[in-house]
Design a protein around this motif. Structure first.
Motif, mmCIF file in Angstrom:
data_model
loop_
_atom_site.group_PDB
_atom_site.id
_atom_site.type_symbol
_atom_site.label_atom_id
_atom_site.label_comp_id
_atom_site.label_asym_id
_atom_site.label_seq_id
_atom_site.Cartn_x
_atom_site.Cartn_y
_atom_site.Cartn_z
ATOM 1 N N LEU A 138 0.826 -1.217 -0.013
ATOM 2 C CA LEU A 138 0.020 -0.091 0.151
ATOM 3 C C LEU A 138 0.872 1.330 -0.041
ATOM 4 C CD1 LEU A 138 -2.989 1.113 0.181
ATOM 5 C CD2 LEU A 138 -2.534 1.162 2.816
ATOM 6 N N TYR A 139 0.444 2.144 -0.768
ATOM 7 C CA TYR A 139 1.340 3.424 -1.145
ATOM 8 C C TYR A 139 0.658 4.468 -0.489
ATOM 9 C CZ TYR A 139 3.542 7.595 -3.077
ATOM 10 O OH TYR A 139 4.290 8.670 -3.212
ATOM 11 N N ASP A 140 -0.778 4.468 -0.798
ATOM 12 C CA ASP A 140 -1.879 5.310 -0.252
ATOM 13 C C ASP A 140 -3.175 5.183 -0.732
ATOM 14 O OD1 ASP A 140 -2.513 7.936 1.116
ATOM 15 O OD2 ASP A 140 -1.466 9.196 0.104
ATOM 16 N N SER A 141 -4.014 5.817 -0.058
ATOM 17 C CA SER A 141 -5.496 5.816 -0.557
ATOM 18 C C SER A 141 -6.207 7.117 -0.232
ATOM 19 C CB SER A 141 -6.192 4.706 0.633
ATOM 20 O OG SER A 141 -6.208 5.206 1.657
ATOM 21 N N LEU A 142 -7.401 7.245 -1.113
ATOM 22 C CA LEU A 142 -8.016 8.614 -1.199
ATOM 23 C C LEU A 142 -9.524 8.287 -1.215
ATOM 24 C CD1 LEU A 142 -7.578 11.752 -1.492
ATOM 25 C CD2 LEU A 142 -7.435 11.266 -3.818
ATOM 26 N N SER A 143 -10.464 8.925 -0.499
ATOM 27 C CA SER A 143 -11.637 8.894 -0.817
ATOM 28 C C SER A 143 -12.200 10.002 -1.996
ATOM 29 C CB SER A 143 -12.532 8.884 0.377
ATOM 30 O OG SER A 143 -12.267 7.951 1.299
ATOM 31 N N VAL A 144 -12.738 9.377 -2.794
ATOM 32 C CA VAL A 144 -13.398 10.493 -4.078
ATOM 33 C C VAL A 144 -15.039 10.274 -4.279
ATOM 34 C CG1 VAL A 144 -13.203 11.405 -6.319
ATOM 35 C CG2 VAL A 144 -11.180 10.606 -5.078
ATOM 36 N N TYR A 145 -15.808 11.216 -3.399
ATOM 37 C CA TYR A 145 -17.250 10.800 -3.603
ATOM 38 C C TYR A 145 -17.452 9.661 -2.882
ATOM 39 C CZ TYR A 145 -17.447 15.302 -5.805
ATOM 40 O OH TYR A 145 -17.177 16.590 -6.163
ATOM 41 N N ASP A 146 -18.240 8.692 -3.891
ATOM 42 C CA ASP A 146 -18.604 7.310 -3.422
ATOM 43 C C ASP A 146 -17.551 6.248 -3.738
ATOM 44 O OD1 ASP A 146 -18.611 7.094 -6.445
ATOM 45 O OD2 ASP A 146 -20.588 5.953 -6.220
ATOM 46 N N ARG A 147 -16.253 6.748 -4.120
ATOM 47 C CA ARG A 147 -15.317 5.627 -4.363
ATOM 48 C C ARG A 147 -14.155 5.939 -3.679
ATOM 49 N NH1 ARG A 147 -15.443 2.770 -9.051
ATOM 50 N NH2 ARG A 147 -17.359 2.922 -10.142
ATOM 51 N N THR A 148 -13.366 4.597 -3.472
ATOM 52 C CA THR A 148 -11.917 4.692 -2.905
ATOM 53 C C THR A 148 -10.962 4.173 -3.675
ATOM 54 O OG1 THR A 148 -13.103 3.891 -0.566
ATOM 55 C CG2 THR A 148 -10.730 3.470 -0.815
ATOM 56 N N MET A 149 -9.781 5.255 -3.692
ATOM 57 C CA MET A 149 -8.935 4.974 -4.610
ATOM 58 C C MET A 149 -7.578 4.496 -3.832
ATOM 59 S SD MET A 149 -8.299 8.313 -6.614
ATOM 60 C CE MET A 149 -7.132 8.173 -7.418
ATOM 61 N N VAL A 150 -7.258 3.055 -4.195
ATOM 62 C CA VAL A 150 -6.066 2.480 -3.672
ATOM 63 C C VAL A 150 -4.935 2.442 -4.521
ATOM 64 C CG1 VAL A 150 -5.463 0.062 -2.634
ATOM 65 C CG2 VAL A 150 -7.831 0.900 -2.295
ATOM 66 N N LEU A 151 -3.898 2.970 -4.057
ATOM 67 C CA LEU A 151 -2.454 2.971 -4.517
ATOM 68 C C LEU A 151 -1.558 2.142 -4.145
ATOM 69 C CD1 LEU A 151 -3.552 6.069 -4.406
ATOM 70 C CD2 LEU A 151 -1.585 6.734 -6.039
ATOM 71 N N GLY A 152 -0.974 1.315 -4.836
ATOM 72 C CA GLY A 152 0.128 0.359 -4.547
ATOM 73 C C GLY A 152 1.407 0.433 -5.208
ATOM 74 N N GLU A 153 2.240 0.221 -4.556
ATOM 75 C CA GLU A 153 3.734 0.195 -5.101
ATOM 76 C C GLU A 153 4.324 -1.047 -5.379
ATOM 77 O OE1 GLU A 153 8.352 1.596 -4.197
ATOM 78 O OE2 GLU A 153 6.881 2.493 -3.195
ATOM 79 N N VAL A 154 4.697 -1.412 -6.738
ATOM 80 C CA VAL A 154 4.872 -2.846 -6.873
ATOM 81 C C VAL A 154 6.241 -3.058 -6.519
ATOM 82 C CG1 VAL A 154 5.228 -4.037 -9.042
ATOM 83 C CG2 VAL A 154 3.538 -2.441 -9.168
ATOM 84 N N VAL A 155 6.288 -4.133 -5.958
ATOM 85 C CA VAL A 155 7.387 -4.523 -5.325
ATOM 86 C C VAL A 155 8.090 -6.044 -5.773
ATOM 87 C CG1 VAL A 155 7.253 -3.525 -2.996
ATOM 88 C CG2 VAL A 155 6.262 -5.775 -3.537
#
Length: 196
Positions: A138-155
């Motif tokens: 997991l790199y970070d996450s962000l809520s945008v209205y009714d959605r959750t963005m999930v960012l991941g660093e490829v290891v």
């Protein structure tokens, strides 16, 4: 000039416009493991990369009608790990089976009869038949209205040998599936085009 309608986004305008206009969309087939050890696998067609060096991916997911997170983003946020498996034409039916809503204590791997393989760095397994799998932290996450963005660093990358040409991933050997608007998907032959 083409005639067109001018529409303001809102509840009276079909959200299919953006889902059809932004296409084809790649599909992240995301595997996670819950805090209770249940393996989860689900497809997301709102997915891309946001950085290539170091590599960072993003997928996003709508919330449940009650506002709670779905299993995949919840697992990724709780454990800090997930795997993105690339969907190719030979896997489209298996991928579709994993889009089924199951109770949180049931595994889509088991439900769809999908063989998994161990990851090297993270806990969630990868899809054994996937031509490319990318282990992510997991790199970070962000809520945008009714959605959750999930960012991941490829290891870690896992790449099938038959998808390579001279040691490099070759689009001609990777018949990826893209999501279109409505009930449509697409695959296609790569077009050779030299940018000026």
């Amino acid at each position: 000039m083409r005639r067109s309608l001018s529409l303001e986004p809102g509840p009276d305008v079909d959200d299919r416009i953006i889902k059809t206009a932004v296409a084809p969309r790649p599909i992240a087939w995301v595997s996670t493991v819950s805090d209770d050890g249940v393996e989860n696998l689900a497809p997301f067609s709102s997915y891309n990369y946001v950085s290539s060096s170091p590599p960072v991916l993003v997928f996003n997911c709508s919330t449940k009608p009650d506002g709670e997170l779905k299993d995949t983003p919840r697992n990724a946020l709780d454990t800090g790990e997930f795997v993105v498996n690339v969907v190719t034409e030979d896997l489209i039916e298996a991928m579709d089976l994993t889009a089924t809503t199951l109770p949180a204590d049931e595994s889509e791997f088991d439900h769809a009869g999908i063989e998994h393989a161990p990851s090297d760095v993270v806990t969630p397994p990868r899809v054994a038949a996937a031509a490319v799998s990318m282990e992510c932290t997991l790199y970070d996450s962000l809520s945008v209205y009714d959605r959750t963005m999930v960012l991941g660093e490829v290891v870690r990358y896992h790449v099938a040998e038959d998808a390579l040409t001279d040691g490099k991933l070759d689009s001609r050997n990777l018949p990826v599936v893209g999501r279109l608007g409505g009930p449509y998907y697409t695959t296609g032959e790569p077009i050779a085009f030299e940018r000026r």
